[in-house]
Motif scaffolding. Structure first.
Motif, PDB file in Angstrom:
ATOM      1  N   ASP A  54       0.869  -1.177   0.000  1.00  0.00           N
ATOM      2  CA  ASP A  54       0.000   0.000   0.000  1.00  0.00           C
ATOM      3  C   ASP A  54       0.902   1.222   0.000  1.00  0.00           C
ATOM      4  O   ASP A  54       1.347   1.696   1.049  1.00  0.00           O
ATOM      5  N   GLU A  56       0.285   4.315  -0.747  1.00  0.00           N
ATOM      6  CA  GLU A  56      -0.310   5.537  -0.205  1.00  0.00           C
ATOM      7  C   GLU A  56      -0.067   5.652   1.294  1.00  0.00           C
ATOM      8  O   GLU A  56       0.253   6.717   1.803  1.00  0.00           O
ATOM      9  N   ARG A  57      -0.224   4.537   1.992  1.00  0.00           N
ATOM     10  CA  ARG A  57      -0.032   4.553   3.446  1.00  0.00           C
ATOM     11  C   ARG A  57       1.364   4.086   3.841  1.00  0.00           C
ATOM     12  O   ARG A  57       1.665   3.938   5.011  1.00  0.00           O
ATOM     13  N   GLY A  89      -7.342   0.960  -7.718  1.00  0.00           N
ATOM     14  CA  GLY A  89      -6.189   1.450  -6.964  1.00  0.00           C
ATOM     15  C   GLY A  89      -4.950   0.609  -7.189  1.00  0.00           C
ATOM     16  O   GLY A  89      -5.023  -0.538  -7.631  1.00  0.00           O
ATOM     17  N   SER A  91      -2.761  -0.070  -4.655  1.00  0.00           N
ATOM     18  CA  SER A  91      -2.504  -0.859  -3.453  1.00  0.00           C
ATOM     19  C   SER A  91      -3.233  -2.198  -3.560  1.00  0.00           C
ATOM     20  O   SER A  91      -4.417  -2.237  -3.949  1.00  0.00           O
ATOM     21  N   ARG A 128      -6.509   7.729   5.756  1.00  0.00           N
ATOM     22  CA  ARG A 128      -5.934   8.032   4.447  1.00  0.00           C
ATOM     23  C   ARG A 128      -5.117   9.310   4.518  1.00  0.00           C
ATOM     24  O   ARG A 128      -5.145  10.160   3.649  1.00  0.00           O
ATOM     25  N   PRO A 130      -1.965  11.538   4.120  1.00  0.00           N
ATOM     26  CA  PRO A 130      -0.724  11.477   3.358  1.00  0.00           C
ATOM     27  C   PRO A 130       0.471  11.329   4.286  1.00  0.00           C
ATOM     28  O   PRO A 130       0.485  11.877   5.381  1.00  0.00           O
TER      29      PRO A 130
END
Length: 364
Positions: A54, A56-57, A89, A91, A128, A130
């Motif tokens: 993932d 993004e995280r 996505g 992820s 979520r 950033p």
């Protein structure tokens, strides 16, 4: 569920196995198991390594088929079966099936069910936010913020607050928000927790959610940067103060402002004490004034003197600025006449190094 699985197995082994997979991950979800337990479950049930990525995280978890945690920085193979955590996505949860082994119906159920529970855990524990959220970074670096608030900010940024070995450093860019980067671990592992062996157990209870490190030095933004020392998470305000001091020692790396664009506070040593003696924007010391006056009369002077101060020999300095050794000697003779002191003696070279450093510190 067990009775239904038994009946289905008698009729269709794959259908029975799929029902058992659903029940297994339902129990993990009810026990609020962590990410590593979920990925381990997928790996052991599928009989091959499973990987959660993932970006993004900033979460990356990989578990072998025998239940051993063994993370990898290499990207997943696009040919592996996977299930996205969100429609469209990037992820996803992956099963590292080789091309020779076709994915089964049970694999698809494992991926879909495990990914669904992983998504719930991530939304519950990470949200979520950033990884470089300015407000959270500011809280983490604020020495006046309460300790619980700083720990909460660290957790939301993806830092492993549960591992006392976690180290991070503050980064002070010029005219941009501060950053936090995770220091590499001596053990070579990335992410929280040590590898754990054995098959997963749905009643093992919640596991700590491992994290993938924030950006490292190799991923830092361009431009002038001051980098603080690697410290425990609650000591990051100290790293931030050191990073801001290191930023004052940086330069643009141009002919008008030669020098290093990135300076680590760790490398300054006692030179950092100069920052307390030279106030930004104040009247510069006499040697700095002499440098500025001389540079106004010789555009090549600052680059030449910086090369002399930063290299181990005059020949190395000549190579650095791409001039002949005799040309460098002529330039230094002229520079010494403008400055009023020698730069080729040990004492004169030290004086030059201090003058160039104080020139950076005296900037507003």
């Amino acid at each position: 569920m067990k009775e239904l699985a038994g009946r289905l197995t008698a009729l269709d082994p794959d259908a029975g196995a799929a029902v058992q997979v659903i029940g297994y991950f339902d129990r993990l979800a009810e026990s609020r198991a962590g990410l590593e337990a979920l990925v381990r479950g997928a790996a052991v049930l599928a009989g091959c390594a499973a990987r959660l990525v993932d970006a993004e995280r900033r979460v990356r978890v990989r578990v072998e088929a025998d239940g051993t945690r063994r993370d990898s920085e290499s990207p997943p193979d696009p040919s592996w079966p996977s299930f996205a955590l969100a429609p469209g996505g990037a992820s996803a949860l992956w099963l590292e099936r080789t091309a020779e082994t076709a994915p089964s119906v049970v694999d698809a159920v494992i991926l879909e069910r495990a990914a669904g529970v992983v998504r719930l855990v991530l939304d519950r524990t990470r949200g979520r936010v950033p990884a470089d959220d300015p407000e959270l970074v500011e809280t983490l670096l604020d020495a006046t913020a309460p300790e619980p608030a700083r720990l909460h900010a660290a957790r939301r940024l993806g830092l492993d607050v549960a591992d006392p070995a976690t180290r991070a450093r503050a980064v002070a860019p010029l005219d941009r928000p501060p950053r936090v980067v995770v220091a590499p671990r001596d053990s070579g592992t990335c992410g929280g927790g040590r590898p754990v062996s054995g098959a997963p157990h749905p009643d093992a209870g919640p596991q700590p959610a491992p994290v993938h490190p924030l950006p490292t030095d190799a991923e830092l933004p361009a431009g002038r940067l001051g980098i603080g020392p690697a410290v425990p998470l609650l000591d990051l305000p100290r790293s931030w103060a050191a990073a801001r001091t290191a930023l004052r020692f940086t330069a643009d790396g141009t002919a008008q402002d030669p020098g290093e664009r990135i300076v680590h506070a760790d490398a300054l040593g006692g030179i950092a004490l100069l920052a307390d003696l030279v106030a930004p924007g104040a009247e510069p010391p006499p040697d700095v004034h002499d440098l500025e006056t001389a540079a106004a009369n010789a555009p090549w002077l600052l680059v030449t003197l910086n090369a002399v101060a930063a290299t181990t020999s005059l020949r190395a300095a000549a190579t650095e600025i791409n001039v002949h050794h005799s040309t460098l000697q002529d330039r230094l003779t002229h520079a010494e006449s403008l400055l009023g002191w020698p730069v080729r003696t040990p004492q004169g070279r030290l004086r030059l190094q201090l003058a160039l450093t104080m020139r950076h510190l005296a900037r507003p």
